[in-house]
Design a protein around this motif. Structure first.
Motif, PDB file in Angstrom:
ATOM      1  N   ASP A 113       8.057 -14.953 -95.394  1.00  8.30           N
ATOM      2  CA  ASP A 113       7.684 -16.288 -95.843  1.00  8.30           C
ATOM      3  C   ASP A 113       7.829 -16.438 -97.355  1.00  8.30           C
ATOM      4  OD1 ASP A 113       5.511 -14.503 -96.084  1.00  8.30           O
ATOM      5  OD2 ASP A 113       4.042 -16.118 -96.068  1.00  8.30           O
ATOM      6  N   TYR A 114       7.657 -15.351 -98.081  1.00  8.76           N
ATOM      7  CA  TYR A 114       7.899 -15.359 -99.521  1.00  8.76           C
ATOM      8  C   TYR A 114       9.381 -15.164 -99.831  1.00  8.76           C
ATOM      9  CZ  TYR A 114       2.861 -14.149 -99.991  1.00  8.76           C
ATOM     10  OH  TYR A 114       1.491 -14.109 -99.947  1.00  8.76           O
ATOM     11  N   VAL A 115       9.933 -14.128 -99.250  1.00  4.50           N
ATOM     12  CA  VAL A 115      11.257 -13.648 -99.665  1.00  4.50           C
ATOM     13  C   VAL A 115      12.368 -14.627 -99.326  1.00  4.50           C
ATOM     14  CG1 VAL A 115      12.968 -11.823 -99.283  1.00  4.50           C
ATOM     15  CG2 VAL A 115      10.556 -11.239 -99.606  1.00  4.50           C
ATOM     16  N   ASP A 116      12.299 -15.266 -98.187  1.00  7.75           N
ATOM     17  CA  ASP A 116      13.411 -16.124 -97.780  1.00  7.75           C
ATOM     18  C   ASP A 116      13.576 -17.324 -98.704  1.00  7.75           C
ATOM     19  OD1 ASP A 116      13.615 -14.278 -95.801  1.00  7.75           O
ATOM     20  OD2 ASP A 116      13.214 -15.647 -94.140  1.00  7.75           O
ATOM     21  N   GLU A 117      12.476 -17.921 -99.104  1.00  6.89           N
ATOM     22  CA  GLU A 117      12.540 -19.040-100.054  1.00  6.89           C
ATOM     23  C   GLU A 117      13.136 -18.584-101.386  1.00  6.89           C
ATOM     24  OE1 GLU A 117      11.776 -22.990-101.593  1.00  6.89           O
ATOM     25  OE2 GLU A 117      11.837 -22.186 -99.555  1.00  6.89           O
ATOM     26  N   LEU A 118      12.693 -17.442-101.862  1.00  5.59           N
ATOM     27  CA  LEU A 118      13.207 -16.919-103.129  1.00  5.59           C
ATOM     28  C   LEU A 118      14.672 -16.533-103.012  1.00  5.59           C
ATOM     29  CD1 LEU A 118      10.107 -14.735-104.024  1.00  5.59           C
ATOM     30  CD2 LEU A 118      10.865 -16.757-105.294  1.00  5.59           C
ATOM     31  N   ALA A 119      15.051 -15.936-101.898  1.00  7.11           N
ATOM     32  CA  ALA A 119      16.435 -15.505-101.702  1.00  7.11           C
ATOM     33  C   ALA A 119      17.393 -16.690-101.676  1.00  7.11           C
ATOM     34  CB  ALA A 119      16.554 -14.703-100.411  1.00  7.11           C
TER      35      ALA A 119
END
Length: 227
Positions: A113-119
């Motif tokens: 949930d954090y990483v995908d938005e940042l990626a």
């Protein structure tokens, strides 16, 4: 807790439904508790707070984001830190100097949930703006010991459509094809599915040529006609 963080927590608390918090925490398998704020009211509340408390320069913006991230007691506060990175007032701050901030958030966040938005929305933006620096870095991340950096390298072009650098995409996927981890396989399939919207034939050829099977194959081809 600094002034912005206090304002963020107050705004989130005002729109929270504490009764939903346990279910949200269980769904996300999160050690960090939730306040119980759904996405739409969260974004509305945060836009107001961010507009009312502008940040003057890029170094202060990065410090504020990381302070909010590191000092978060509720998961929505970390979502707020991510949204602050993409707030409209700070588009000009999206430079390579922001990369260490994103790397820290990816490695310490260590969940989809954090990483995908940042990626997709932050690291991908840096790749589009600074390809000469970011391309070799993504190739390095694709082989990193950290799962979430590898996932970021695979997903970072998900919004590129016809501008996708397929050489980079494949070079980030291939070192990870033997990885049995669910999040790696899901990322490979998702990245290929997004590119299939632009060039379905090339995606099918690649999946067949590389012998991609199982979860990644199903994800990659799920929106394409069988045949």
């Amino acid at each position: 807790m600094d002034t912005l963080h206090k304002a963020v927590r107050l705004a989130l608390t005002e729109v929270a439904d504490p009764g939903k918090a346990p279910t949200m925490q269980a769904y996300m398998k999160s050690d960090m508790p939730f306040l119980g704020v759904q996405a739409a009211p969260r974004r509305t509340a945060l836009r107001r707070v961010f507009a009312e408390q502008p940040i003057e320069n890029a170094p202060e913006w990065r410090r504020t984001v990381l302070s909010l991230w590191r000092d978060a007691e509720y998961r929505e506060e970390r979502y707020a830190a991510i949204e602050l990175t993409g707030f409209r007032l700070y588009r000009e701050f999206q430079t390579l100097q922001a990369l260490p901030m994103y790397e820290e958030m990816i490695v310490t966040g260590a969940w989809w949930d954090y990483v995908d938005e940042l990626a997709v929305h932050r690291v991908g933006g840096l790749l589009a703006s600074f390809p000469d620096t970011m391309r070799p870095l993504m190739l390095k991340w694709a082989r990193d010991g950290d799962l979430w950096k590898r996932r970021t390298a695979i997903l970072c072009q998900n919004r590129f459509k016809s501008a996708t650098d397929t050489g980079l995409l494949y070079a980030c996927i291939e070192p990870n094809l033997s990885d049995n981890d669910f999040f790696t396989r899901k990322a490979i399939g998702w990245a290929l599915r997004e590119y299939a919207k632009t060039d379905p034939q090339a995606t099918v050829r690649y999946v067949d040529h590389m012998g991609i099977s199982g979860l990644s194959r199903r994800e990659a081809l799920k929106n394409l006609p069988a045949g």
